[in-house]
Design an enzyme around this catalytic site. Structure first.
Site, mmCIF file in Angstrom:
data_model
loop_
_atom_site.group_PDB
_atom_site.id
_atom_site.type_symbol
_atom_site.label_atom_id
_atom_site.label_comp_id
_atom_site.label_asym_id
_atom_site.label_seq_id
_atom_site.Cartn_x
_atom_site.Cartn_y
_atom_site.Cartn_z
ATOM 1 N N GLN A 39 0.809 -1.223 0.000
ATOM 2 C CA GLN A 39 0.000 0.000 0.000
ATOM 3 C C GLN A 39 0.846 1.278 0.000
ATOM 4 O O GLN A 39 0.544 2.220 -0.696
ATOM 5 C CB GLN A 39 -0.933 -0.009 1.210
ATOM 6 C CG GLN A 39 -1.917 1.130 1.231
ATOM 7 C CD GLN A 39 -2.758 1.131 2.495
ATOM 8 O OE1 GLN A 39 -2.670 0.207 3.310
ATOM 9 N NE2 GLN A 39 -3.560 2.151 2.676
ATOM 10 N N ASP A 63 -1.611 1.673 -4.101
ATOM 11 C CA ASP A 63 -2.662 2.036 -3.166
ATOM 12 C C ASP A 63 -3.974 1.965 -3.933
ATOM 13 O O ASP A 63 -4.218 2.762 -4.843
ATOM 14 C CB ASP A 63 -2.416 3.465 -2.636
ATOM 15 C CG ASP A 63 -3.462 3.866 -1.611
ATOM 16 O OD1 ASP A 63 -4.565 3.270 -1.614
ATOM 17 O OD2 ASP A 63 -3.189 4.770 -0.812
ATOM 18 N N ILE A 91 -7.198 -7.581 0.310
ATOM 19 C CA ILE A 91 -7.274 -6.211 0.813
ATOM 20 C C ILE A 91 -8.662 -5.934 1.366
ATOM 21 O O ILE A 91 -9.671 -6.272 0.745
ATOM 22 C CB ILE A 91 -6.975 -5.233 -0.356
ATOM 23 C CG1 ILE A 91 -5.513 -5.362 -0.804
ATOM 24 C CG2 ILE A 91 -7.332 -3.807 0.020
ATOM 25 C CD1 ILE A 91 -5.188 -4.612 -2.076
ATOM 26 N N TYR A 155 -19.019 -6.341 13.049
ATOM 27 C CA TYR A 155 -18.479 -6.431 11.678
ATOM 28 C C TYR A 155 -19.176 -5.391 10.783
ATOM 29 O O TYR A 155 -18.599 -4.886 9.820
ATOM 30 C CB TYR A 155 -18.629 -7.856 11.132
ATOM 31 C CG TYR A 155 -17.690 -8.165 9.986
ATOM 32 C CD1 TYR A 155 -16.315 -8.174 10.177
ATOM 33 C CD2 TYR A 155 -18.179 -8.446 8.715
ATOM 34 C CE1 TYR A 155 -15.445 -8.451 9.123
ATOM 35 C CE2 TYR A 155 -17.323 -8.734 7.653
ATOM 36 C CZ TYR A 155 -15.957 -8.730 7.872
ATOM 37 O OH TYR A 155 -15.100 -9.006 6.830
ATOM 38 N N LYS A 162 -18.410 -7.003 2.050
ATOM 39 C CA LYS A 162 -18.056 -8.377 1.656
ATOM 40 C C LYS A 162 -19.172 -8.991 0.797
ATOM 41 O O LYS A 162 -18.894 -9.793 -0.102
ATOM 42 C CB LYS A 162 -17.797 -9.250 2.890
ATOM 43 C CG LYS A 162 -16.507 -8.888 3.644
ATOM 44 C CD LYS A 162 -15.275 -9.000 2.785
ATOM 45 C CE LYS A 162 -13.996 -8.951 3.596
ATOM 46 N NZ LYS A 162 -12.797 -8.799 2.744
ATOM 47 N N ALA A 195 -5.671 -6.483 10.280
ATOM 48 C CA ALA A 195 -7.022 -6.032 9.897
ATOM 49 C C ALA A 195 -8.051 -6.527 10.909
ATOM 50 O O ALA A 195 -8.965 -5.787 11.290
ATOM 51 C CB ALA A 195 -7.365 -6.530 8.495
HETATM 52 O O1 0WD Z 1 -10.100 -12.987 10.245
HETATM 53 C C1 0WD Z 1 -9.535 -12.492 9.297
HETATM 54 N N1 0WD Z 1 -8.349 -11.954 9.414
HETATM 55 C C2 0WD Z 1 -10.208 -12.535 7.951
HETATM 56 C C3 0WD Z 1 -9.801 -11.706 6.941
HETATM 57 C C4 0WD Z 1 -11.340 -13.479 7.773
HETATM 58 C C5 0WD Z 1 -11.876 -13.468 6.452
HETATM 59 C C6 0WD Z 1 -11.447 -12.606 5.483
HETATM 60 N N2 0WD Z 1 -10.408 -11.721 5.741
HETATM 61 C C7 0WD Z 1 -10.005 -10.812 4.668
HETATM 62 C C8 0WD Z 1 -9.886 -9.352 5.023
HETATM 63 O O2 0WD Z 1 -11.142 -8.714 5.077
HETATM 64 C C9 0WD Z 1 -9.047 -8.854 3.849
HETATM 65 O O3 0WD Z 1 -9.886 -8.690 2.708
HETATM 66 O O4 0WD Z 1 -8.727 -11.161 4.215
HETATM 67 C C10 0WD Z 1 -8.113 -10.044 3.605
HETATM 68 C C11 0WD Z 1 -6.716 -9.871 4.187
HETATM 69 O O5 0WD Z 1 -6.812 -9.471 5.523
HETATM 70 P P1 0WD Z 1 -5.821 -9.891 6.701
HETATM 71 O O6 0WD Z 1 -4.732 -10.728 6.200
HETATM 72 O O7 0WD Z 1 -6.671 -10.369 7.804
HETATM 73 O O8 0WD Z 1 -5.300 -8.478 7.207
HETATM 74 P P2 0WD Z 1 -3.958 -7.619 7.002
HETATM 75 O O9 0WD Z 1 -2.763 -8.430 7.274
HETATM 76 O O10 0WD Z 1 -4.144 -6.373 7.822
HETATM 77 O O11 0WD Z 1 -4.006 -7.243 5.464
HETATM 78 C C12 0WD Z 1 -4.974 -6.391 4.891
HETATM 79 C C13 0WD Z 1 -4.233 -5.319 4.133
HETATM 80 C C14 0WD Z 1 -3.883 -4.014 4.800
HETATM 81 O O12 0WD Z 1 -3.341 -4.046 5.956
HETATM 82 P P3 0WD Z 1 -3.662 -2.836 7.016
HETATM 83 O O13 0WD Z 1 -3.977 -3.626 8.257
HETATM 84 O O14 0WD Z 1 -2.382 -2.069 7.067
HETATM 85 O O15 0WD Z 1 -4.850 -2.005 6.580
HETATM 86 O O16 0WD Z 1 -4.981 -4.714 3.114
HETATM 87 C C15 0WD Z 1 -4.133 -3.709 2.607
HETATM 88 C C16 0WD Z 1 -3.115 -3.379 3.651
HETATM 89 O O17 0WD Z 1 -1.890 -3.912 3.328
HETATM 90 N N3 0WD Z 1 -4.813 -2.473 2.277
HETATM 91 C C17 0WD Z 1 -4.557 -1.833 1.146
HETATM 92 N N4 0WD Z 1 -3.738 -2.124 0.112
HETATM 93 C C18 0WD Z 1 -3.670 -1.252 -0.902
HETATM 94 N N5 0WD Z 1 -4.375 -0.106 -0.905
HETATM 95 C C19 0WD Z 1 -5.328 -0.657 1.209
HETATM 96 C C20 0WD Z 1 -5.204 0.226 0.115
HETATM 97 N N6 0WD Z 1 -5.882 1.381 0.057
HETATM 98 N N7 0WD Z 1 -6.014 -0.637 2.374
HETATM 99 C C21 0WD Z 1 -5.693 -1.765 3.020
#
Ligand code: 0WD
Length: 261
Positions: A39, A63, A91, A155, A162, A195
């Site tokens: 990002q 981004d 993301i 949520y 979603k 996240a």
């Molecule tokens: O329980 C969970 N962790 C679940 C996550 C259960 C089911 C689904 N998910 C989904 C999330 O909703 C997301 O779509 O999996 C996906 C990945 O999430 P994650 O691995 O749980 O979380 P994380 O490691 O934080 O990665 C998500 C990343 C962001 O991290 P942060 O926390 O810094 O917002 O999405 C990226 C960023 O790296 N992101 C973006 N990338 C590019 N442009 C942007 C953006 N504007 N905003 C967020």
């Protein structure tokens, strides 16, 4: 090796706990060549050691809130990979004030807009830019959550985003099917990531999950990664527009068996 000879672009790798990190490890193990987008600069330092570990030397800023940033990222990718075989969209984002409290009270027009823009539209945007560079038989993959189809506390608007992302998966699959490009989603069970820690009382959700899921536990990013590797491989050539649950069976059980024994 499920993915030998495949080039796959992975987004959303924020740190080693990210679901995208589990996916990257599994895809590397299965022989894929990988590229990562991040990002912003701030996230690059977490990404570098993972990239080194997996022999990834294509690291590109993207981004997804900006069309210009997305466009530049694919221009950059094209220099190394004129064509590629897969894209992982991992993301999601909603402002913190949207993920705590009663849905009807806390949801705002702005919060709604941001959640849908970053968590759903971005998948369409990436598909749009990637399309001319995708090989025959390529696969796109996104990550969704049960909140798309059932309610749960806190949520909130992410559930709506979603739901949009899941419809997005089906419409993209319909649109790209004629080019032999497949589009799927994995609905992952709750996993403690950056996240996830934005959702209030997330720990309690993990405990609840283990007590109701048929497997009696939560899932790991490695397990999500294994399913992702399969869905992006030619072994899944007949699967598109699907939401595959990797949640230890949680979504299939209305009540834990021991509850009424
Ligand atoms: O329980 C969970 N962790 C679940 C996550 C259960 C089911 C689904 N998910 C989904 C999330 O909703 C997301 O779509 O999996 C996906 C990945 O999430 P994650 O691995 O749980 O979380 P994380 O490691 O934080 O990665 C998500 C990343 C962001 O991290 P942060 O926390 O810094 O917002 O999405 C990226 C960023 O790296 N992101 C973006 N990338 C590019 N442009 C942007 C953006 N504007 N905003 C967020």
């Amino acid at each position: 090796m499920l993915l030998k000879g495949k080039k796959i672009l992975i987004s959303g790798l924020a740190n080693k706990y990210s679901i995208a990190a589990g996916i990257a490890h599994a895809m590397h193990r299965e022989g894929a060549e990988l590229a990562f987008t991040y990002q912003n600069e701030r996230l690059l330092k977490n990404l570098k050691p993972i990239a080194e570990d997996l022999n990834v030397d294509i690291l590109i800023e993207s981004d997804v809130s900006s069309d210009e940033s997305i466009e530049n990222s694919f221009k950059e990718l094209k220099k190394s990979w004129p064509k590629f075989d897969g894209l992982v969209h991992s993301i999601g984002f909603a402002p913190a004030d949207q993920l705590e409290g009663d849905f009807v009270d806390v949801t705002t027009r702005e919060g709604f807009k941001i959640a849908h823009d970053i968590s759903s539209y971005s998948f369409t945007a990436l598909a749009k830019s990637a399309k001319p560079m995708l090989n025959d038989g390529a696969a796109l993959l996104t990550l969704t959550y049960l909140g798309a189809i059932q309610t749960l506390p806190n949520y909130n608007v992410m559930g709506l985003a979603k739901a949009s992302l899941e419809a997005n998966t089906r419409f993209l699959a319909a649109s790209l099917g004629k080019d032999n490009i497949r589009v799927n989603a994995i609905s992952a069970g709750p996993i403690k990531t950056l996240a996830a820690s934005g959702v209030k009382n997330f720990r309690k959700m993990l405990t609840q999950h283990s007590s109701r899921a048929p497997l009696g536990r939560t899932v790991t990013t490695e397990e999500v990664g294994n399913a992702a590797a399969f869905l992006c491989s030619d072994y899944a050539s007949g699967i598109t527009g699907e939401i595959t649950y990797v949640d230890a069976g949680f979504n299939t059980a209305a009540m834990p068996l021991n509850e009424i024994e």
